[in-house]
Motif scaffolding. Structure first.
Motif, PDB file in Angstrom:
ATOM      1  N   PRO A 147       0.853  -1.196   0.000  1.00 53.20           N
ATOM      2  CA  PRO A 147       0.000   0.000   0.000  1.00 53.20           C
ATOM      3  C   PRO A 147       0.886   1.241   0.000  1.00 53.20           C
ATOM      4  O   PRO A 147       2.026   1.207   0.451  1.00 53.20           O
ATOM      5  N   VAL A 148       0.375   2.336  -0.547  1.00 53.37           N
ATOM      6  CA  VAL A 148       1.130   3.587  -0.581  1.00 53.37           C
ATOM      7  C   VAL A 148       0.863   4.339   0.717  1.00 53.37           C
ATOM      8  O   VAL A 148      -0.285   4.670   1.033  1.00 53.37           O
ATOM      9  N   LEU A 149       1.928   4.618   1.480  1.00 57.09           N
ATOM     10  CA  LEU A 149       1.807   5.291   2.770  1.00 57.09           C
ATOM     11  C   LEU A 149       2.506   6.638   2.717  1.00 57.09           C
ATOM     12  O   LEU A 149       3.504   6.814   2.024  1.00 57.09           O
ATOM     13  N   GLY A 150       1.992   7.596   3.475  1.00 56.83           N
ATOM     14  CA  GLY A 150       2.640   8.893   3.593  1.00 56.83           C
ATOM     15  C   GLY A 150       2.532   9.753   2.357  1.00 56.83           C
ATOM     16  O   GLY A 150       3.265  10.724   2.210  1.00 56.83           O
ATOM     17  N   ARG A 151       1.630   9.428   1.446  1.00 57.83           N
ATOM     18  CA  ARG A 151       1.518  10.168   0.186  1.00 57.83           C
ATOM     19  C   ARG A 151       0.086  10.638  -0.065  1.00 57.83           C
ATOM     20  O   ARG A 151      -0.344  10.748  -1.218  1.00 57.83           O
ATOM     21  N   ASP A 152      -0.656  10.913   0.979  1.00 57.83           N
ATOM     22  CA  ASP A 152      -2.069  11.264   0.807  1.00 57.83           C
ATOM     23  C   ASP A 152      -2.251  12.495  -0.063  1.00 57.83           C
ATOM     24  O   ASP A 152      -3.151  12.558  -0.906  1.00 57.83           O
ATOM     25  N   GLY A 153      -1.397  13.510   0.145  1.00 59.15           N
ATOM     26  CA  GLY A 153      -1.526  14.742  -0.634  1.00 59.15           C
ATOM     27  C   GLY A 153      -1.299  14.506  -2.114  1.00 59.15           C
ATOM     28  O   GLY A 153      -2.051  15.012  -2.971  1.00 59.15           O
ATOM     29  N   LEU A 154      -0.282  13.720  -2.458  1.00 59.91           N
ATOM     30  CA  LEU A 154       0.000  13.435  -3.862  1.00 59.91           C
ATOM     31  C   LEU A 154      -1.113  12.594  -4.493  1.00 59.91           C
ATOM     32  O   LEU A 154      -1.500  12.822  -5.652  1.00 59.91           O
ATOM     33  N   LEU A 155      -1.611  11.616  -3.747  1.00 59.43           N
ATOM     34  CA  LEU A 155      -2.700  10.789  -4.284  1.00 59.43           C
ATOM     35  C   LEU A 155      -3.953  11.622  -4.524  1.00 59.43           C
ATOM     36  O   LEU A 155      -4.665  11.419  -5.524  1.00 59.43           O
ATOM     37  N   ALA A 156      -4.209  12.579  -3.631  1.00 61.96           N
ATOM     38  CA  ALA A 156      -5.377  13.451  -3.819  1.00 61.96           C
ATOM     39  C   ALA A 156      -5.201  14.319  -5.059  1.00 61.96           C
ATOM     40  O   ALA A 156      -6.148  14.538  -5.826  1.00 61.96           O
ATOM     41  N   GLU A 157      -3.978  14.840  -5.266  1.00 65.24           N
ATOM     42  CA  GLU A 157      -3.730  15.657  -6.456  1.00 65.24           C
ATOM     43  C   GLU A 157      -3.873  14.830  -7.722  1.00 65.24           C
ATOM     44  O   GLU A 157      -4.448  15.285  -8.721  1.00 65.24           O
ATOM     45  N   LEU A 158      -3.364  13.601  -7.703  1.00 62.54           N
ATOM     46  CA  LEU A 158      -3.491  12.737  -8.872  1.00 62.54           C
ATOM     47  C   LEU A 158      -4.946  12.383  -9.158  1.00 62.54           C
ATOM     48  O   LEU A 158      -5.353  12.246 -10.322  1.00 62.54           O
ATOM     49  N   ALA A 159      -5.738  12.218  -8.104  1.00 61.23           N
ATOM     50  CA  ALA A 159      -7.152  11.905  -8.297  1.00 61.23           C
ATOM     51  C   ALA A 159      -7.859  13.015  -9.072  1.00 61.23           C
ATOM     52  O   ALA A 159      -8.788  12.760  -9.853  1.00 61.23           O
ATOM     53  N   LEU A 160      -7.411  14.254  -8.881  1.00 63.43           N
ATOM     54  CA  LEU A 160      -7.995  15.380  -9.617  1.00 63.43           C
ATOM     55  C   LEU A 160      -7.475  15.452 -11.053  1.00 63.43           C
ATOM     56  O   LEU A 160      -8.185  15.903 -11.951  1.00 63.43           O
ATOM     57  N   ARG A 161      -6.227  14.998 -11.233  1.00 60.29           N
ATOM     58  CA  ARG A 161      -5.586  15.139 -12.547  1.00 60.29           C
ATOM     59  C   ARG A 161      -5.912  13.989 -13.499  1.00 60.29           C
ATOM     60  O   ARG A 161      -5.875  14.179 -14.716  1.00 60.29           O
ATOM     61  N   LEU A 162      -6.193  12.789 -12.962  1.00 64.19           N
ATOM     62  CA  LEU A 162      -6.378  11.626 -13.824  1.00 64.19           C
ATOM     63  C   LEU A 162      -7.799  11.592 -14.375  1.00 64.19           C
ATOM     64  O   LEU A 162      -8.685  10.878 -13.886  1.00 64.19           O
ATOM     65  N   ARG A 163      -7.989  12.396 -15.414  1.00 66.77           N
ATOM     66  CA  ARG A 163      -9.262  12.460 -16.125  1.00 66.77           C
ATOM     67  C   ARG A 163      -8.977  12.346 -17.616  1.00 66.77           C
ATOM     68  O   ARG A 163      -7.848  12.585 -18.049  1.00 66.77           O
ATOM     69  N   PRO A 164      -9.958  11.985 -18.412  1.00 67.51           N
ATOM     70  CA  PRO A 164      -9.714  11.867 -19.852  1.00 67.51           C
ATOM     71  C   PRO A 164      -9.054  13.122 -20.424  1.00 67.51           C
ATOM     72  O   PRO A 164      -9.475  14.245 -20.154  1.00 67.51           O
ATOM     73  N   GLY A 165      -7.985  12.898 -21.204  1.00 67.31           N
ATOM     74  CA  GLY A 165      -7.297  14.000 -21.864  1.00 67.31           C
ATOM     75  C   GLY A 165      -6.194  14.647 -21.054  1.00 67.31           C
ATOM     76  O   GLY A 165      -5.421  15.445 -21.592  1.00 67.31           O
ATOM     77  N   GLU A 166      -6.041  14.316 -19.756  1.00 60.01           N
ATOM     78  CA  GLU A 166      -5.033  14.969 -18.918  1.00 60.01           C
ATOM     79  C   GLU A 166      -3.646  14.361 -19.161  1.00 60.01           C
ATOM     80  O   GLU A 166      -3.510  13.229 -19.612  1.00 60.01           O
ATOM     81  N   ARG A 167      -2.571  15.131 -18.818  1.00 61.99           N
ATOM     82  CA  ARG A 167      -1.194  14.706 -19.049  1.00 61.99           C
ATOM     83  C   ARG A 167      -0.324  14.928 -17.805  1.00 61.99           C
ATOM     84  O   ARG A 167       0.647  15.680 -17.840  1.00 61.99           O
TER      85      ARG A 167
END
Length: 881
Positions: free
Chosen positions: A137-157
């Motif tokens: 499991p990924v630990l200590g990276r909650d902020g990065l995972l939250a940012e990626l959740a916003l970025r990983l949408r169709p068409g994003e880079r």
């Protein structure tokens, strides 16, 4: 097509289980779809962990052996205990630490309550994809995972960029699994680590997507084939194929704009629409914070604990071992791969052995890594080799040069090692920073410090750079170049004791770790360079209380025979050691060193060179200091006068000021107070006019002792307070301890008990930490005076007995001032205490340790009537040259 996505994979279920749902604790499980939910929110868990959870549930709270669980989860292959422990770690983090109990020698038992609930009607998700199974499991990276959740949408880079081993692959895998539901045409993983030809990139992507691809115009055909599709493409390890990855990203942006592309790379792709997300080191506990719970809240310690527990569930971060765990994580700079490798060794070697073996970290290996078995994912050596290969020859040479440093470094020092000017280093240094191998400190970045900007490397990269330097056969040349540079830099504080603490303390003090390493190397490889460095660094090491280090470094150099070519270096080293030995109360070493200097320099009438005249004057001054502390003021006065004459002949204004100060001290020790005050004030005026912090400290010290002898306690306290301010600014630990001890004595004499105890507490702390025997004794004697003034005669007499015992044990010098004070304390104690109380206090004093005396001073006190001072006494000791 087989669905390999662990977040959505569907296992075969028996007919009577289809659509049937369970609740385990607060987790809802749908057997048919293998979906997990908590309070309506979908959860992601690897397929092996789901298999294990279902096997535990089917056991219905019975203890199940490890063999039975392995057979249920891995029916087609043999696996070790480590695999089972890894999956147990996942489940405990999901269900709670105490949801699964390990019963030693028997197996595992599910303690969380299990209930049947209404069946879920959601149809299974059969979206395609090939995401590999996440091992951790990924630990200590909650902020990065939250940012990626916003970025990983169709068409994003988005691009995850960071140094090797930062955890980019694991982050990308977790984020892709979480975002899979948003992509109707699947989530696809492409590992580029094994590719060496950029033209093969489109074919590698097509192979992962299980699509045919023409040999000609492969990139264009691939992009056209993905037009109109909504999928997530993850390109892992792009740093060596940047141009090809950027070209693919740009082509997809025009031809297949609904395709999202997540890249991991040590460098940005610099493609159109790219959003770079930096992956920093794991968070570390705050400086000095070794509390177990606070430490566990940091990402680095959380990862360390999880990895160690996967190897042995008995491991915990506790109040006892938290400090060691934090130390390991700090020395590994929060580097995710390094922490993973270190934690994996804990069940094998033990925590302390791992901490003590950090220098061998480049050799550590792990058996597998999330998403790839590429060499750069299996060891620090591999990931750093990979970074090194990405550099051009100039950048590689600069990285090797940096391996000679022990800590932070300035551009001028790097230029000296590289044999070039600082401007030529800008471009290769920038590249090393982009690769995450070098960083700039915050003060230099923000311009908040007057000192030059400093750069640093994390310790693993420094070890690797040093290894490369040695392998290239360049180590000795680099050390020699740095040593010659440091000789020049360290000369300044000896030539003039400047009143610019920013330069003296922040720029020069940072050179000492490099100087120490170079002295140890040069003692064998280049003894003259070692002697130069040792003598130039001795004053700075002494200021920060590292007296024992100076003596250790100098010992093998003094054991060598003196050649005519090295005569000057031997004299310089001996004079540097005189001050060190004087503060350590090693009178014999001072006498021997001063006598050897006089022999090497020659008689006064044979010497005309100003430098030799100064050296002879300094040797005589050290002899005078020793006679002064031996209560031979008349003899010391004659030697100070002779030294003063030599310094005047040499035209050395600073040494003239110092001799005036020492002469003033010995005059007042003989009761010549008016003459002493005149000489000391003249010396102080000269020191202030020249901005000489050291000279001012010496003058204030001697004037304070003069006022003590005259029972002017307020005036004495003012001088010692000023000395303490100057000592803190340099800093100078011995002078600070001296000033605080005598300030405590002056305050006790004026009846200010609270102020006296505060000063003596600091004096005892410093003296104990740095081994200043005389300062320990005199501070403890002053503590006895303070307690008598505060109306605590039992403590006062105990402190007096402790001071006498310490003096006898260390052979520390005594003086008339403290003799008189101690006699007065003893008389008052015997008057105020019964014989039995005196015996008890004496016994307590015989057992009192310096740490306990320091704690007594820290307890505080109030204000008492002024203590009647003893008859006039000379000052405690001369100020050293």
């Amino acid at each position: 097509m087989t669905d390999l996505n662990p977040a959505t994979r569907v296992a075969d279920a028996s007919a009577d289980e289809a659509g049937f749902a369970l609740r385990c604790g607060d987790i809802e499980i749908d057997r048919a779809t293998r979906r997990l939910r908590r309070q309506g929110q979908a959860l992601t868990l690897g397929s092996r962990a789901i298999d294990l959870l279902l096997a535990l549930i089917d056991g219905r709270a019975q203890v199940q052996t490890a063999d039975a669980l392995r057979a249920a989860v891995w029916p087609d292959r043999a696996v070790g205990d480590n695999n089972l422990r890894v999956q147990m770690t996942h489940l405990r983090r999901l269900l709670g630490e105490h949801a699964i109990l390990y019963r030693s020698g028997r197996g595992y038992q599910l303690l969380a309550a299990v209930h049947d609930v209404a069946p879920q009607q959601a149809a299974p998700d059969l979206r395609p994809g090939n995401l590999p199974e996440a091992l951790w499991p990924v630990l200590g990276r909650d902020g990065l995972l939250a940012e990626l959740a916003l970025r990983l949408r169709p068409g994003e880079r988005p691009t995850l960029a960071g140094p090797g081993g930062a955890g980019k692959t694991a982050l990308a895998l977790a984020a892709a699994a979480h975002a899979a539901a948003a992509f109707a045409d699947g989530t696809w993983w492409v590992d580029l680590a094994a590719l060496r030809d950029s033209s093969q990139l489109p074919h590698a992507v097509a192979s992962a997507l299980q699509r045919p691809l023409a040999r000609e115009n492969a990139m264009e055909h691939l992009a056209n084939g993905l037009a109109g599709q909504c999928l997530l493409l993850v390109l892992d390890n792009c740093e060596h194929l940047l141009a090809a990855a950027a070209a693919l990203s740009d082509r997809l942006l025009h031809t297949a704009p609904t395709v999202a592309l997540l890249a991991t790379s040590r460098l940005p792709l610099r493609s159109a629409g790219e959003r770079v997300i930096g992956v920093p080191p794991l968070s570390l506990p705050l400086e000095g914070d070794t509390d177990a719970e606070s430490a566990r809240a940091s990402g680095a310690v959380a990862v360390f604990e999880a990895r160690a527990r996967a190897g042995d569930p008995r491991f915990r971060v506790t109040p006892t071992n938290a400090g060691t765990v934090v130390e390991v994580c700090r020395r590994l700079d929060g580097h995710a791969l390094a922490i993973t490798l270190a934690a994996a060794l804990v069940p094998v070697l033990g925590l302390n052995a791992v901490r003590d073996g950090l220098a061998e970290r480049l050799r550590w290996m792990q058996r597998a890594a999330p998403g790839s078995a590429a060499p750069q994912h299996l060891s620090l050596q591999g990931t750093l080799d990979w970074s090194y290969e990405l550099l051009n020859p100039a950048e590689q040479r600069l990285l090797r040069c940096l391996g000679v440093f022990t800590g932070r470094f300035s551009l001028d020092a790097v230029a000296a090692v590289a044999g070039t000017d600082a401007a030529a280093l800008a471009r290769p240094l920038e590249s090393l920073m982009v690769h995450g191998l070098v960083s700039i400190d915050s003060a230099g970045l923000l311009g908040t410090d007057e000192a030059v900007a400093l750069h640093t490397m994390h310790e693993s990269a420094r070890l690797y750079a040093h290894q490369c330097l040695v392998s290239a056969g360049e180590a000795d040349a680099a050390r020699g170049a740095l040593g010659r540079h440091l000789v020049t830099r360290l000369h300044q504080p000896l030539a003039h004791r400047s009143a610019t603490p920013t330069h003296a303390t922040k720029t020069l003090m940072r050179l000492l770790p490099d100087a120490q390493a170079l002295v140890e190397w040069a003692t064998v490889a280049d003894p003259p360079l070692a002697a130069h460095l040792c003598s130039r660094g001795a004053d700075l090491w002494r200021q920060v209380g590292q007296h024992a280090l100076v003596r250790r470094l100098a010992a093998p150099l003094l054991a060598r025979p003196v050649t005519e070519a090295e005569r000057g270096l031997r004299i310089e080293l001996l004079l540097s050691l005189c001050l060190v030995d004087f503060e350590l109360e090693d009178r014999n070493a001072v006498l021997v060193g001063a006598a050897e200097v006089l022999t090497l320099v020659g008689a006064a009438d044979e010497v005309a060179d100003p430098a030799r005249l100064t050296q002879r004057g300094m040797a005589l001054a050290w002899q005078a200091n020793l006679h002064a502390t031996s209560r031979q003021p008349a003899l010391s006065e004659a030697l100070y006068e002779e030294s003063l004459a030599l310094f005047r002949r040499a035209g050395n204004a600073r040494r003239v000021r110092e001799m005036l100060s020492n002469l003033g001290w010995v005059l007042q020790a003989q009761g010549k107070f008016d003459a002493a005050r005149q000489v000391l004030n003249e010396a102080l005026d000269l020191a202030v006019a020249d901005g000489d912090d050291w000279g001012q400290m010496v003058c204030h010290e001697n004037l304070g002792e003069l006022e003590l002898a005259l029972r002017s306690h307020a005036a004495a306290a003012a001088h010692f307070e000023r000395e303490a301010v100057l000592a803190r600014r340099r800093p100078d630990m011995f002078r600070l301890a001296y000033a605080q001890a005598y300030l405590g004595l002056a305050c006790a004499g004026s009846g200010d008990g609270a102020r006296a105890l505060a000063a003596l507490h600091e004096a005892l702390q410093i003296a104990t930490r740095h081994g200043f025997a005389r300062m320990q004794v005199e501070a403890c004697s002053a503590l006895a005076v303070a307690f008598m003034g505060l109306g605590e005669p039992a403590k006062g007499y105990a402190a007096l007995c402790a001071a006498r015992r310490w003096r006898a044990r260390h052979g520390a010098a005594t003086n008339e001032l403290f003799d008189a004070l101690e006699r007065d304390v003893e008389q008052r104690a015997r008057h105020d205490l019964s014989d039995a109380d005196c015996r008890r206090a004496q016994a307590q004093g015989e057992l009192l340790t310096p740490d306990e005396a320091t704690a007594w001073a820290a307890e505080g006190g109030g204000t008492a009537p002024p203590l009647k001072p003893p008859a006039r006494s000379p000052a405690a000791a001369p100020s050293s040259t």
